[in-house]
Design a protein around this motif. Structure first.
Motif, PDB file in Angstrom:
ATOM      1  N   ALA A 232      33.554   1.335  12.310  1.00 28.94           N
ATOM      2  CA  ALA A 232      34.652   1.062  11.022  1.00 28.94           C
ATOM      3  C   ALA A 232      35.050   0.200  11.486  1.00 28.94           C
ATOM      4  N   VAL A 233      34.669  -0.760  12.201  1.00 29.17           N
ATOM      5  CA  VAL A 233      34.995  -2.161  12.582  1.00 29.17           C
ATOM      6  C   VAL A 233      33.631  -3.470  12.774  1.00 29.17           C
ATOM      7  N   ARG A 234      32.841  -2.242  11.172  1.00 35.28           N
ATOM      8  CA  ARG A 234      31.295  -3.059  11.238  1.00 35.28           C
ATOM      9  C   ARG A 234      30.275  -3.306  12.192  1.00 35.28           C
ATOM     10  N   ARG A 235      30.869  -3.077  12.947  1.00 36.70           N
ATOM     11  CA  ARG A 235      29.467  -3.531  14.913  1.00 36.70           C
ATOM     12  C   ARG A 235      28.266  -2.582  14.753  1.00 36.70           C
ATOM     13  N   ARG A 236      28.157  -1.111  13.755  1.00 31.45           N
ATOM     14  CA  ARG A 236      27.233  -0.365  14.294  1.00 31.45           C
ATOM     15  C   ARG A 236      26.392   0.095  12.303  1.00 31.45           C
ATOM     16  N   HIS A 237      25.758   0.163  12.239  1.00 37.49           N
ATOM     17  CA  HIS A 237      25.425   0.898  10.349  1.00 37.49           C
ATOM     18  C   HIS A 237      25.104   2.290  10.694  1.00 37.49           C
ATOM     19  N   ARG A 238      25.779   2.807   9.730  1.00 38.59           N
ATOM     20  CA  ARG A 238      25.677   4.315   9.765  1.00 38.59           C
ATOM     21  C   ARG A 238      24.544   4.983  10.606  1.00 38.59           C
ATOM     22  N   ASP A 239      23.446   4.549  10.135  1.00 40.84           N
ATOM     23  CA  ASP A 239      22.450   5.140  10.077  1.00 40.84           C
ATOM     24  C   ASP A 239      22.205   5.152  12.098  1.00 40.84           C
ATOM     25  N   ASP A 240      22.735   4.051  13.037  1.00 45.84           N
ATOM     26  CA  ASP A 240      22.520   4.180  14.328  1.00 45.84           C
ATOM     27  C   ASP A 240      23.819   5.034  14.992  1.00 45.84           C
ATOM     28  N   THR A 241      24.370   5.666  14.589  1.00 40.93           N
ATOM     29  CA  THR A 241      25.877   6.166  15.163  1.00 40.93           C
ATOM     30  C   THR A 241      25.264   7.714  14.943  1.00 40.93           C
ATOM     31  N   ALA A 242      26.169   8.498  15.707  1.00 40.88           N
ATOM     32  CA  ALA A 242      25.882  10.313  15.199  1.00 40.88           C
ATOM     33  C   ALA A 242      27.427  10.630  14.480  1.00 40.88           C
ATOM     34  N   VAL A 243      28.015  10.430  14.158  1.00 39.99           N
ATOM     35  CA  VAL A 243      28.963  10.457  13.212  1.00 39.99           C
ATOM     36  C   VAL A 243      28.162  10.770  11.737  1.00 39.99           C
ATOM     37  N   ARG A 244      28.578  12.165  11.697  1.00 40.20           N
ATOM     38  CA  ARG A 244      28.634  12.709  11.082  1.00 40.20           C
ATOM     39  C   ARG A 244      29.594  13.290   9.673  1.00 40.20           C
ATOM     40  N   ALA A 245      28.703  13.422   8.048  1.00 41.74           N
ATOM     41  CA  ALA A 245      29.977  13.543   6.412  1.00 41.74           C
ATOM     42  C   ALA A 245      29.363  14.509   6.630  1.00 41.74           C
ATOM     43  N   TRP A 246      31.220  15.739   6.331  1.00 48.49           N
ATOM     44  CA  TRP A 246      29.739  17.041   5.299  1.00 48.49           C
ATOM     45  C   TRP A 246      31.386  16.548   4.278  1.00 48.49           C
ATOM     46  N   GLY A 247      30.771  17.204   2.487  1.00 47.36           N
ATOM     47  CA  GLY A 247      31.451  16.411   1.635  1.00 47.36           C
ATOM     48  C   GLY A 247      31.221  14.882   0.706  1.00 47.36           C
ATOM     49  N   ALA A 248      30.930  15.248  -0.368  1.00 49.74           N
ATOM     50  CA  ALA A 248      30.907  13.609  -0.951  1.00 49.74           C
ATOM     51  C   ALA A 248      31.532  11.809  -0.865  1.00 49.74           C
ATOM     52  N   ASP A 249      32.945  12.549  -0.614  1.00 49.80           N
ATOM     53  CA  ASP A 249      33.848  11.665  -0.808  1.00 49.80           C
ATOM     54  C   ASP A 249      33.608  11.250   0.794  1.00 49.80           C
ATOM     55  N   ALA A 250      33.939  12.170   1.730  1.00 47.24           N
ATOM     56  CA  ALA A 250      33.731  12.021   3.301  1.00 47.24           C
ATOM     57  C   ALA A 250      32.605  10.980   3.734  1.00 47.24           C
ATOM     58  N   ASP A 251      31.470  11.268   3.154  1.00 49.74           N
ATOM     59  CA  ASP A 251      29.437  10.799   3.028  1.00 49.74           C
ATOM     60  C   ASP A 251      29.892   9.052   2.818  1.00 49.74           C
ATOM     61  N   ALA A 252      30.764   8.678   1.413  1.00 52.94           N
ATOM     62  CA  ALA A 252      30.962   7.702   0.986  1.00 52.94           C
ATOM     63  C   ALA A 252      32.039   6.798   1.614  1.00 52.94           C
ATOM     64  N   TRP A 253      32.678   7.577   2.435  1.00 52.42           N
ATOM     65  CA  TRP A 253      33.382   6.788   3.106  1.00 52.42           C
ATOM     66  C   TRP A 253      32.928   6.612   4.059  1.00 52.42           C
ATOM     67  N   LEU A 254      32.032   7.321   4.823  1.00 54.49           N
ATOM     68  CA  LEU A 254      31.112   6.036   6.343  1.00 54.49           C
ATOM     69  C   LEU A 254      30.216   5.140   6.021  1.00 54.49           C
ATOM     70  N   SER A 255      30.439   4.597   4.728  1.00 53.95           N
ATOM     71  CA  SER A 255      29.513   3.575   4.043  1.00 53.95           C
ATOM     72  C   SER A 255      30.712   2.440   4.085  1.00 53.95           C
ATOM     73  N   VAL A 256      31.540   2.319   4.153  1.00 53.05           N
ATOM     74  CA  VAL A 256      32.838   1.774   3.830  1.00 53.05           C
ATOM     75  C   VAL A 256      34.144   1.617   4.346  1.00 53.05           C
ATOM     76  N   ALA A 257      33.910   2.572   5.418  1.00 54.68           N
ATOM     77  CA  ALA A 257      34.918   2.597   6.020  1.00 54.68           C
ATOM     78  C   ALA A 257      35.123   0.951   7.322  1.00 54.68           C
ATOM     79  N   GLN A 258      36.307   0.710   7.261  1.00 50.69           N
ATOM     80  CA  GLN A 258      36.779  -0.632   7.427  1.00 50.69           C
ATOM     81  C   GLN A 258      38.283  -0.711   8.738  1.00 50.69           C
ATOM     82  N   ALA A 259      37.739  -1.134   9.519  1.00 52.23           N
ATOM     83  CA  ALA A 259      39.304  -0.946  10.363  1.00 52.23           C
ATOM     84  C   ALA A 259      40.482  -2.596  10.563  1.00 52.23           C
ATOM     85  N   PHE A 260      39.735  -3.374   9.756  1.00 58.80           N
ATOM     86  CA  PHE A 260      40.294  -4.592   9.515  1.00 58.80           C
ATOM     87  C   PHE A 260      40.980  -4.984   8.629  1.00 58.80           C
ATOM     88  N   ALA A 261      41.510  -6.085   7.774  1.00 58.63           N
ATOM     89  CA  ALA A 261      42.483  -6.210   6.729  1.00 58.63           C
ATOM     90  C   ALA A 261      40.833  -7.205   6.440  1.00 58.63           C
TER      91      ALA A 261
END
Length: 269
Positions: free
Chosen positions: A224-253
């Protein structure tokens, strides 16, 4: 009404996060302060200078909301350019002076936030922020830039329960993350289940939501702070929208930046 005790707890966590990063950089010499970090073009000094600059902006927003708002209205502060200029100016200082300025600024910010009404709201670069939200945002940024410094120094920091603040911001910023990438936010709520550092399970959203995200809290926060690529994490998504979120997740303005490339590609800023 905001809970004063909860605000005090966030402020204590913010203090601890600043102290943890301070402990990483306090003993560094000129060579280490000038070392390049995973953020392209930024040294360790740039990272600390950025935190000092942003702490200063937060201090102005709390102390003088009218002036902060007026500057935004006049276009005096264009965020992306101002961030780069603030980091560059601070990085040019002697590192001892930069360290002292960062320490002084974050100490002042803690003082004014502690004195502010818990229910107060202050202007920022996105929606107005509460006293607790200002502190939480500063904690998130301190931790994120601390990761850049730690990666540069080859230090592995043990995750702490303070990550719950980062995770909460990321979950609450879901729609913003979609929007800043030019995407329409999903209408349905997500379920997020994160394994905390102490083994506890942090949960967000309705238990029966079809769109779900699970994984270690540390990995989710790094994503979420974009310090790791999603492929290098153990975070998983179920559902197309949730999967899309993991590619754009961002905690900062602000703009998302380039993010990190997968480790297999050598890891980029």
């Amino acid at each position: 009404m905001a809970d004063p005790q909860a605000v005090r707890a966030v402020l204590e966590d913010l203090r601890a996060e600043g102290d943890a990063l301070d402990g990483l950089v306090a003993g560094l010499g000129a060579r280490e302060w000038g070392a390049g970090t995973p953020a392209e073009g930024w040294t360790v000094a740039h990272q600390i200078a950025h935190l000092a600059w942003t702490d200063g902006r937060a201090l102005l927003a709390v102390r003088d909301p009218a002036q902060f708002t007026a500057e935004l209205g006049r276009g005096a502060v264009e965020l992306g350019m101002a961030v780069a200029e603030g980091a560059a100016a601070g990085a040019a200082e002697p590192y001892g002076e930069l360290l002292a300025r960062w320490r002084n600024g974050r100490g002042l910010l803690l003082e004014v936030l502690a004195a502010a009404p818990p229910e107060a709201r202050f202007p920022w670069y996105g929606p107005p922020m509460s006293t607790a939200s200002v502190a939480t945002g500063r904690l998130m940024e301190t931790w994120a830039h601390g990761e850049d410094v730690a990666d540069t120094l080859g230090v592995r920091r043990e995750p702490t329960a303070r990550l719950r603040h980062v995770a909460r911001i990321a979950v609450r910023a879901r729609d913003y993350a979609f929007s800043v990438h030019g995407l329409t936010p999903p209408a349905e709520p997500f379920r997020v289940e994160l394994a905390a550092p102490d083994g506890e399970l942090w949960t967000y959203g309705p238990p029966d939501a079809e769109q779900r995200v699970t994984g270690p809290a540390l990995d989710f926060c790094l994503l979420a702070v974009r310090r790791r690529h999603r492929d290098d994490t153990a975070v998983r998504a179920w559902g197309a929208d949730a999967d899309a979120w993991l590619s754009v997740a961002q905690a900062f303005a602000g703009p998302p930046g380039k993010g990190r490339a997968p480790a297999a590609d050598g890891g980029a800023a």
